[in-house]
Design an enzyme around this catalytic site. Structure first.
Site, PDB file in Angstrom:
ATOM      1  N   SER A 134      44.894  39.750  39.383  1.00 42.79           N
ATOM      2  CA  SER A 134      43.940  39.336  38.361  1.00 42.79           C
ATOM      3  C   SER A 134      44.578  38.273  37.459  1.00 42.79           C
ATOM      4  CB  SER A 134      43.463  40.567  37.579  1.00 42.79           C
ATOM      5  OG  SER A 134      42.274  40.301  36.880  1.00 42.79           O
TER       6      SER A 134
ATOM      7  N   ASP B 195      35.502  43.257  45.781  1.00 42.21           N
ATOM      8  CA  ASP B 195      35.654  42.678  44.435  1.00 42.21           C
ATOM      9  C   ASP B 195      34.466  41.762  44.141  1.00 42.21           C
ATOM     10  OD1 ASP B 195      36.523  41.448  42.062  1.00 42.21           O
ATOM     11  OD2 ASP B 195      38.594  41.268  42.762  1.00 42.21           O
TER      12      ASP B 195
ATOM     13  N   HIS C 129      37.272  45.171  41.994  1.00 41.39           N
ATOM     14  CA  HIS C 129      38.428  44.433  41.481  1.00 41.39           C
ATOM     15  C   HIS C 129      39.631  45.335  41.201  1.00 41.39           C
ATOM     16  CE1 HIS C 129      40.536  41.201  39.548  1.00 41.39           C
ATOM     17  NE2 HIS C 129      40.609  41.851  38.409  1.00 41.39           N
TER      18      HIS C 129
END
Lengths: 410, 410
Positions: B186, B353, B386
């Site tokens: 991320s 995701d 995610h």
């Protein structure tokens, strides 16, 4: 049917609820008023005047006004009526231009009129503002029956079933025994399904679009977070803000709630194509925390537009109604609930919808068919996501036209 | 390298920034303090003590403290060091238990230790809290160099490149010429990419996970809406709330921002499986507007957890840094930027995701390969969305282990 309500002429005191009045000065000038084309005119039904309307959630209302518009002429036998059910921030104005007291053009304007898909030479098209709304039907911004102020946060929780019951009152008052079709997208589609279940003998075709049999946890997550954004705004004031000065009120909270939902209404792909990383305030010199990318301005614009025409308490109430939507509640499960439907069903999904994903429409059809129901799935092929049911009018029109030809229509 | 900063012992005044101190009493008791296992210990680097750190966005800082933890022993030639880059609400505590001053267990605890994937008998593993954060590294809650209060809203906008520059100072101070690997998910993955571009000769393997070359409009839409939720909280007070009483501060706004992001971190499918339509307050008798479904309690729980350990101004700053992330900025486009990378790249996507969709990792690999780069795409197969890079540690570990064996590792 005369005992259940009276059709009344437009009541100017009701036409602009106090909330709208307070903000009328902030509405953008949208040109000179011209009659809507095709014709539609807001009318009002007063109902539950002498009796209590006990809501599904236990609350009570009386003297409920339903604002609605119609296009076309009702056949003497009442057989040619089509009910359109609007989505969260829609209203009875499904066709026609914007104008004073009507901040938006019709949400399906291109589909309704002489020779159009919803052909007003043939059909009598009806659309009513939902219970709890803020465009003429009784909602939080409406005066209480005792006229001692408005309901405000005291307005009871409503469900989609309550909305449908007020629409049934309207059908009674108009002399419509059964609808040739009941059609709507998103929250409108929830009403379509409830019509088929609550009044199976009063609907002859159901077209639920981009909707679901029951709100999922993710849908609840998004809507409930938006509600918390409204409650976070100090100007929301526990729901009692109707004496706020013009331009004041829980606008910032409602705008944030709208921003959340606006993202879920569209798609990554379209946002990238339309906005990419374009900047409003250029990234040169000093970077500012509140400098914006174009997508932020777009979301702000949608927030700004909504706060000019929508009551925050209605937003709370209607998003809660969507979260509470579950056709199986109290009916012995999903299969039993759908088993009550007698009308053919055309369930329409949007290929790119991430908020009400198409699998929900497909699942509806699967269960209906497993019960022997006449159900078909069709898809709007669009990159635009959930909002495609308002944007892809050509595809929506083609699907509707086909269903009206093939279905049990006049 | 002595001129660029000094390794200092833990400074108790810095260990708990005023923001943390103000809220320490609200931290949940998490059992008796035990040394972390495997060992890690927060240390601090003071850097930019005598010179100004001019940030990419034009702001300036001086006397910057970088909080970091290490595991294992650095080889005499400095060749066995791995840098882990944390995500938005992570910190330097990648491994080890929670304890006083450390509200969370290590975010990749299972991967770090003797005999584990990041084998501390072999590697020297480093993780630093990012610039602008709130777990020891200089950020909005830190005292200004003149000690006249904290930075607060006056903290300049930081970018991922600024974070990486502080990490390079740390590498210098530790005597690490080049990293055997730089790894992160991320926002951590954004740092990984910038390392490869800014310091191509100082990295020998790059593993960016669930990340992107540039934030998309949809990502900006979600993060910027969260920022507006924080600003909506009257307790945010324009960013100056550090004198608020314990338990006060912009907690409700930060919680709503977290709720928005928490939805995007997971998936429809998992929310349905885990929560469905289960209720907290049962739907019987009177329905209440603020009655909750279980998914709402889950989101509230995540909001509550975050406000106990995270500074709202850091949330603003770091989400803005993610929106500003664009490896092509000022480098003649994406291809030219990626062309600077010399190290092999393993780009990892998560199958489900929706926030940083896997097409972004695949696109990275496509462009790198078109430049002749040694790049490979691998996928974490997970329903969790995610957050899978924090949840699917077995898969993450397998991919990392493979890359460390095959890659240019010691």
């Amino acid at each position: 049917m005369a005992d259940i309500g009276d059709l009344v002429e437009a009541d100017s005191a009701l036409e602009q609820p106090s909330w709208t009045r307070a903000h009328a000065s902030t509405l953008p000038a949208s040109g000179a008023w011209r009659p809507s084309d095709p014709p539609g005119e807001r009318q009002f039904l007063r109902t539950f005047v002498d009796r209590t309307f006990v809501l599904e959630g236990g609350g009570q209302l009386s003297d409920v006004t339903v604002a609605f518009e119609t296009w076309g002429t009702l056949a003497p036998d009442g057989s040619n009526a089509i009910l359109l059910c609007h989505a969260l921030t829609g209203d009875a104005h499904a066709a026609g231009r914007a104008g004073p007291g009507q901040p938006t053009p019709g949400w399906w304007d291109g589909l309704i009129g002489p020779g159009r898909v919803l052909d007003t030479d043939r059909f009598f098209v009806v659309c009513a503002n939902v219970l709890g709304g803020c465009q003429g039907t009784t909602g939080p911004a409406s005066p209480r029956p005792d006229r001692l102020g408005v309901y405000g946060a005291g307005f009871p929780v409503v469900t989609v079933r309550d909305m449908v019951r007020t629409q049934a009152r309207l059908a009674d008052a108009l002399g419509i025994g059964s609808w040739a079709a009941v059609v709507g997208g998103s929250m409108g589609g929830m009403q379509v399904l409830e019509w088929g279940i609550m009044f199976p003998e009063r609907v002859r075709l159901l077209v639920p679009i981009a909707t679901c049999a029951a709100a999922t946890a993710q849908q609840i997550a998004y809507w409930s977070t938006g509600r918390r954004a409204i409650a976070l705004d100090p100007a929301w004031h526990g729901g009692d803000y109707y004496d706020a000065a013009p331009g004041e009120g829980p606008h910032r909270g409602l705008a944030v709630a709208r921003m959340i939902s606006q993202i879920t209404f569209r798609t990554d792909r379209v946002f990238t194509a339309r906005f990419g990383r374009d900047e409003v305030e250029p990234l040169s010199g000093q970077f500012g925390m509140w400098d914006r990318f174009q997508v932020e301005r777009y979301l702000e614009h949608h927030g700004d537009k909504l706060i000019r025409r929508f009551d925050a308490n209605s937003y709370l109430l209607l998003t809660k109604a969507m979260d509470l939507h579950d056709i199986s509640r109290g009916r012995g499960g999903l299969t039993a609930a759908l088993g009550r439907i007698q009308a053919p069903v055309l369930a329409v999904g949007v290929s790119s919808d991430t908020l009400y994903p198409k699998y929900q429409s497909q699942e509806l059809v699967r269960v209906l068919r497993s019960q022997g129901g006449a159900a078909r799935y069709a898809e709007i092929d669009s990159p635009h996501g959930h909002d495609a049911f308002l944007l892809e009018l050509e595809q929506v029109g083609r699907l509707l036209a086909g269903a009206l030809e093939e279905g049990d229509s006049p």
